[in-house]
Design a protein around this motif. Structure first.
Motif, PDB file in Angstrom:
ATOM      1  N   THR A  68      27.621  31.212 -27.314  1.00  0.00           N
ATOM      2  CA  THR A  68      28.436  30.113 -27.022  1.00  0.00           C
ATOM      3  C   THR A  68      29.074  29.843 -28.188  1.00  0.00           C
ATOM      4  O   THR A  68      28.124  29.357 -29.136  1.00  0.00           O
ATOM      5  CB  THR A  68      27.971  29.212 -26.057  1.00  0.00           C
ATOM      6  N   HIS A  84      34.588  27.288 -21.052  1.00  0.00           N
ATOM      7  CA  HIS A  84      33.846  26.261 -20.277  1.00  0.00           C
ATOM      8  C   HIS A  84      34.586  24.851 -20.130  1.00  0.00           C
ATOM      9  O   HIS A  84      34.288  24.046 -19.535  1.00  0.00           O
ATOM     10  CB  HIS A  84      32.314  26.203 -20.819  1.00  0.00           C
ATOM     11  N   SER A  87      31.960  31.204 -23.834  1.00  0.00           N
ATOM     12  CA  SER A  87      30.954  32.087 -24.048  1.00  0.00           C
ATOM     13  C   SER A  87      31.391  33.514 -24.109  1.00  0.00           C
ATOM     14  O   SER A  87      32.395  33.790 -23.316  1.00  0.00           O
ATOM     15  CB  SER A  87      29.797  31.963 -23.155  1.00  0.00           C
ATOM     16  N   ARG A 142      23.224  29.575 -28.521  1.00  0.00           N
ATOM     17  CA  ARG A 142      22.762  30.277 -27.462  1.00  0.00           C
ATOM     18  C   ARG A 142      22.170  29.378 -26.270  1.00  0.00           C
ATOM     19  O   ARG A 142      21.537  28.204 -26.774  1.00  0.00           O
ATOM     20  CB  ARG A 142      21.699  31.222 -27.760  1.00  0.00           C
ATOM     21  N   PRO A 143      22.451  29.567 -25.213  1.00  0.00           N
ATOM     22  CA  PRO A 143      22.322  28.426 -24.169  1.00  0.00           C
ATOM     23  C   PRO A 143      21.011  28.668 -23.968  1.00  0.00           C
ATOM     24  O   PRO A 143      20.214  29.862 -23.534  1.00  0.00           O
ATOM     25  CB  PRO A 143      23.392  28.877 -23.156  1.00  0.00           C
ATOM     26  N   LEU A 144      20.154  27.545 -23.441  1.00  0.00           N
ATOM     27  CA  LEU A 144      18.982  27.525 -22.711  1.00  0.00           C
ATOM     28  C   LEU A 144      19.100  27.175 -21.435  1.00  0.00           C
ATOM     29  O   LEU A 144      19.559  25.917 -20.932  1.00  0.00           O
ATOM     30  CB  LEU A 144      18.044  26.676 -23.210  1.00  0.00           C
ATOM     31  N   LEU A 145      19.138  28.079 -20.546  1.00  0.00           N
ATOM     32  CA  LEU A 145      19.537  27.743 -19.023  1.00  0.00           C
ATOM     33  C   LEU A 145      18.357  27.562 -18.256  1.00  0.00           C
ATOM     34  O   LEU A 145      17.260  28.015 -18.250  1.00  0.00           O
ATOM     35  CB  LEU A 145      20.349  28.753 -18.601  1.00  0.00           C
ATOM     36  N   PRO A 146      18.513  26.918 -17.074  1.00  0.00           N
ATOM     37  CA  PRO A 146      17.403  26.798 -15.884  1.00  0.00           C
ATOM     38  C   PRO A 146      17.126  28.059 -15.676  1.00  0.00           C
ATOM     39  O   PRO A 146      17.726  28.940 -15.617  1.00  0.00           O
ATOM     40  CB  PRO A 146      18.025  25.991 -14.722  1.00  0.00           C
ATOM     41  N   ALA A 176      19.405  29.841 -13.120  1.00  0.00           N
ATOM     42  CA  ALA A 176      20.667  30.075 -13.573  1.00  0.00           C
ATOM     43  C   ALA A 176      20.918  31.228 -14.234  1.00  0.00           C
ATOM     44  O   ALA A 176      20.222  31.927 -14.879  1.00  0.00           O
ATOM     45  CB  ALA A 176      21.150  28.861 -14.549  1.00  0.00           C
ATOM     46  N   PRO A 233      23.121  33.915 -16.433  1.00  0.00           N
ATOM     47  CA  PRO A 233      23.679  33.800 -17.940  1.00  0.00           C
ATOM     48  C   PRO A 233      25.225  34.301 -17.456  1.00  0.00           C
ATOM     49  O   PRO A 233      25.560  35.277 -16.733  1.00  0.00           O
ATOM     50  CB  PRO A 233      22.974  34.558 -18.842  1.00  0.00           C
TER      51      PRO A 233
END
Length: 106
Positions: free
Chosen positions: A3, A37, A55, A97-101, A104, A106
């Motif tokens: 991202t 986003h 992203s 870099r996303p840390l997603l639930p 979720a 990517p």
């Protein structure tokens, strides 16, 4: 996934030009392999800060998108909105870099 977070300092008196610039880039990112986003603009009070987040599946995909800068007529036209209006004072890019639930995708 990578991202890109773009931190803008904008000219608050030229917010309409910045919004036009932003709309064009949302479309260009989405049409060229990324997921935009959105842009986050000042909402209350005087502010000269704005953010954009978008992203790409990988750094290689982002680099392929960057190859279009200065070559593709639509990319050149989008940058011309920024350059001709001087709505952007300065900007910087950070890659995260996303840390997603866990649930979720990517």
């Amino acid at each position: 996934m990578i991202t890109c977070v773009v931190d803008y300092t904008i000219d608050p008196s030229k917010i309409a030009a910045f919004e036009e610039f932003a709309r064009r880039w949302i479309d260009l990112v989405n049409r060229n392999g990324g997921t935009h986003h959105g842009y986050f603009l000042p909402a209350e009070g005087a502010s000269d800060k704005a953010l954009a987040l978008f992203s790409f599946p990988s750094l290689a995909a982002y680099e392929a998108y960057r190859e279009l800068f200065g070559r593709d007529p639509e990319f050149i036209a989008a940058d011309a909105v920024r350059d001709d209006s001087s709505c952007v004072v300065r900007y910087s890019r950070t890659f995260m870099r996303p840390l997603l639930p866990p649930d979720a995708a990517p």
